[in-house]
Design a protein around this motif. Structure first.
Motif, PDB file in Angstrom:
ATOM      1  N   UNK A 193      -9.458  14.339   8.207  1.00  0.00           N
ATOM      2  CA  UNK A 193     -10.101  13.321   7.744  1.00  0.00           C
ATOM      3  C   UNK A 193      -9.609  12.433   6.925  1.00  0.00           C
ATOM      4  N   UNK A 194      -8.787  12.740   6.039  1.00  0.00           N
ATOM      5  CA  UNK A 194      -7.794  12.339   4.967  1.00  0.00           C
ATOM      6  C   UNK A 194      -6.780  11.058   5.978  1.00  0.00           C
ATOM      7  N   UNK A 195      -6.215  11.598   6.973  1.00  0.00           N
ATOM      8  CA  UNK A 195      -5.570  10.542   7.760  1.00  0.00           C
ATOM      9  C   UNK A 195      -6.614   9.593   8.604  1.00  0.00           C
ATOM     10  N   UNK A 196      -7.747   9.900   8.906  1.00  0.00           N
ATOM     11  CA  UNK A 196      -8.466   8.907   9.190  1.00  0.00           C
ATOM     12  C   UNK A 196      -8.832   7.834   8.341  1.00  0.00           C
ATOM     13  N   UNK A 224      -3.372   5.813  -2.111  1.00  0.00           N
ATOM     14  CA  UNK A 224      -3.987   7.075  -1.783  1.00  0.00           C
ATOM     15  C   UNK A 224      -3.175   8.120  -2.218  1.00  0.00           C
ATOM     16  N   UNK A 225      -3.460   8.902  -2.936  1.00  0.00           N
ATOM     17  CA  UNK A 225      -2.800  10.375  -3.349  1.00  0.00           C
ATOM     18  C   UNK A 225      -3.602  11.637  -2.908  1.00  0.00           C
ATOM     19  N   UNK A 268       0.794  -1.253   0.132  1.00  0.00           N
ATOM     20  CA  UNK A 268      -0.054   0.039  -0.074  1.00  0.00           C
ATOM     21  C   UNK A 268       0.935   1.331   0.221  1.00  0.00           C
ATOM     22  N   UNK A 269       0.305   2.298  -0.449  1.00  0.00           N
ATOM     23  CA  UNK A 269       1.161   3.635  -0.456  1.00  0.00           C
ATOM     24  C   UNK A 269       0.247   4.663  -0.344  1.00  0.00           C
ATOM     25  N   UNK A 270       0.894   5.488   0.502  1.00  0.00           N
ATOM     26  CA  UNK A 270       0.378   7.018   0.963  1.00  0.00           C
ATOM     27  C   UNK A 270       1.228   8.132   0.247  1.00  0.00           C
ATOM     28  N   UNK A 282      -5.541   1.960   4.447  1.00  0.00           N
ATOM     29  CA  UNK A 282      -4.099   1.426   4.069  1.00  0.00           C
ATOM     30  C   UNK A 282      -3.670   0.402   5.156  1.00  0.00           C
ATOM     31  N   UNK A 283      -2.846  -0.529   4.903  1.00  0.00           N
ATOM     32  CA  UNK A 283      -2.051  -1.498   5.573  1.00  0.00           C
ATOM     33  C   UNK A 283      -0.795  -1.249   5.565  1.00  0.00           C
TER      34      UNK A 283
END
Length: 432
Positions: free
Chosen positions: A195-198, A187-188, A40-42, A204-205
């Protein structure tokens, strides 16, 4: 560094060479190897950094390396899903992915509202590997059982911050519930609100985390200029700047749909070919306007924030904030339409007295001070309408085809009849 050195196969390298890509951007250099690993990617990335190729190329490679089993009805399953906030962005992303997949057997489909659902349903009856969709239209297909998301192997949330701003969080969570638990998630986002962090924590794992631009920063390739101007002289100043400097391609932002329509009509009367693009326009009209703007038939495209999301024009030279946005972050998104992928660009903002508080919020966000420039004949003044004055004599713009556009004059520089303040748009559940 070459694309091949990032681990991409020959078919994809050939396709991106044909697209004119020469070397990877920073987001591509970081994202492609990580996505190829399967985790997964942030990713924090401003618009215009090349993130579509950053997730699209490794996604296509991973899909091409494995074969999907057919569903019970004999159809191949949808294997990757890209969610975007607007129709224009969905169309742009799918167009890019289709170009990247040119030498593979992978098939892509764009899915968004504002157009008939029937051709999309027909396309889903054939092999579709990658669906690029807006949340609302995707759920329409789910309700009609025209799409099966149970075999999705990869999920991309593109411009996740904008999707949440537009009120799509419930739709996103409904979609997530339909996907298999075992999948790769990317997630980009340009910004990272709580809210994005939540959402990232839920989605994401053990993600890899990359960020290629300072949060809420404006690109160094963008020159920013701010003009102080009387509210009722804004349109005259805009016409003068475009004509005097002979700008050929200008994206202009207004706060409201009505304001966009009115400004485009007025600019057209000034001899500057212009059209408006916003959520009340049909998808066909929006597509035509964007196409004419890209190929040079239009000099000016007037857009609202939602409609402009996803406008991807290489080397767009000029962006103008005709009205400042009520949300400071939207300023960053707006001017990010220029200065993309290493090209230089210019962003201008026309500031009247009542917008000074909005400008202060922008200065605080981007950590830069804005020095107001004043042009003779357009000086900021009291809020009442000033007598129209002629701009400098050398302001005639050259129209398309070599003819000269009409210079703004006292006669056609009258202020709009209504002086009611513009209200911020409400972001409802609609795609652009």
């Amino acid at each position: 560094m070459s694309f091949a050195s990032l681990g991409l196969n020959a078919q994809l390298v050939q396709a991106i060479n044909e697209c004119g890509y020469t070397e990877p951007t920073p987001i591509q250099r970081q994202a492609i190897p990580l996505v190829l690993k399967g985790g997964d990617l942030l990713a924090g990335a401003q618009t215009g950094t090349g993130k579509t190729a950053g997730f699209g190329l490794p996604m296509l490679q991973r899909l091409s390396e494995t074969k999907a089993s057919a569903l019970a009805n004999g159809r191949a399953p949808v294997r990757a899903l890209v969610l975007t906030p607007t129709r224009e962005l969905a169309a742009q992303v799918e167009e890019n992915l289709r170009a990247y997949a040119k030498h593979t057997d992978l098939r892509t489909l764009a899915m968004f509202g504002g157009v008939s659902i029937n051709p999309q349903m027909k396309a889903l009856g054939r092999k579709v590997d990658v669906v690029v969709a807006t949340p609302g239209r995707l759920l329409d297909h789910v309700s009609q059982r025209s799409i099966d998301l149970s075999r999705v192997e990869m999920l991309v949330l593109d411009e996740a911050d904008r999707m949440l701003d537009m009120g799509f969080i419930r739709d996103i969570r409904r979609i997530l519930a339909l996907l298999p638990k075992k999948r790769q998630n990317l997630l980009f986002s340009a910004t990272f609100s709580n809210e994005i962090k939540a959402l990232a924590e839920d989605l994401l794992h053990q993600p890899e985390h990359i960020e290629v631009a300072v949060r809420n920063a404006t690109a160094e390739t963008i020159s920013q200029r701010f003009y102080g101007v009387d509210k009722n002289r804004k349109r005259a100043l805009l016409s003068y700047l475009i004509g005097h400097h002979n700008w050929r391609q200008v994206l202009v932002f207004t706060r409201t749909k009505h304001g966009a329509n009115r400004l485009a009509m007025q600019l057209d009367k000034d001899g500057l070919p212009a059209m408006a693009i916003h959520g009340d326009k049909s998808q066909g009209a929006r597509t035509r306007a964007l196409s004419q703007f890209k190929d040079g038939q239009l000099r000016v495209l007037v857009a609202t924030d939602i409609a402009a999301r996803g406008i991807d024009i290489s080397e767009l030279p000029h962006v103008v904030n005709y009205e400042l946005p009520h949300v400071a972050e939207d300023y960053v998104h707006r001017i990010g339409r220029t200065g993309r992928a290493g090209s230089t660009g210019e962003a201008l903002s026309l500031i009247c007295h009542e917008e000074k508080p909005l400008l202060k919020a922008i200065e605080k966000l981007i950590k830069q001070s804005a020095e107001l420039e004043i042009l003779s004949g357009f000086e900021p003044g009291p809020e009442e309408v000033q007598p129209a004055t002629k701009p400098p004599a050398n302001n005639r713009g050259r129209g398309n085809g070599g003819g000269r556009g009409r210079a703004p004059t006292a006669a056609n520089n009258k202020a709009p009849r209504s002086n009611k303040p513009n209200r911020p748009q409400r972001h409802g559940r609609h795609d652009g």
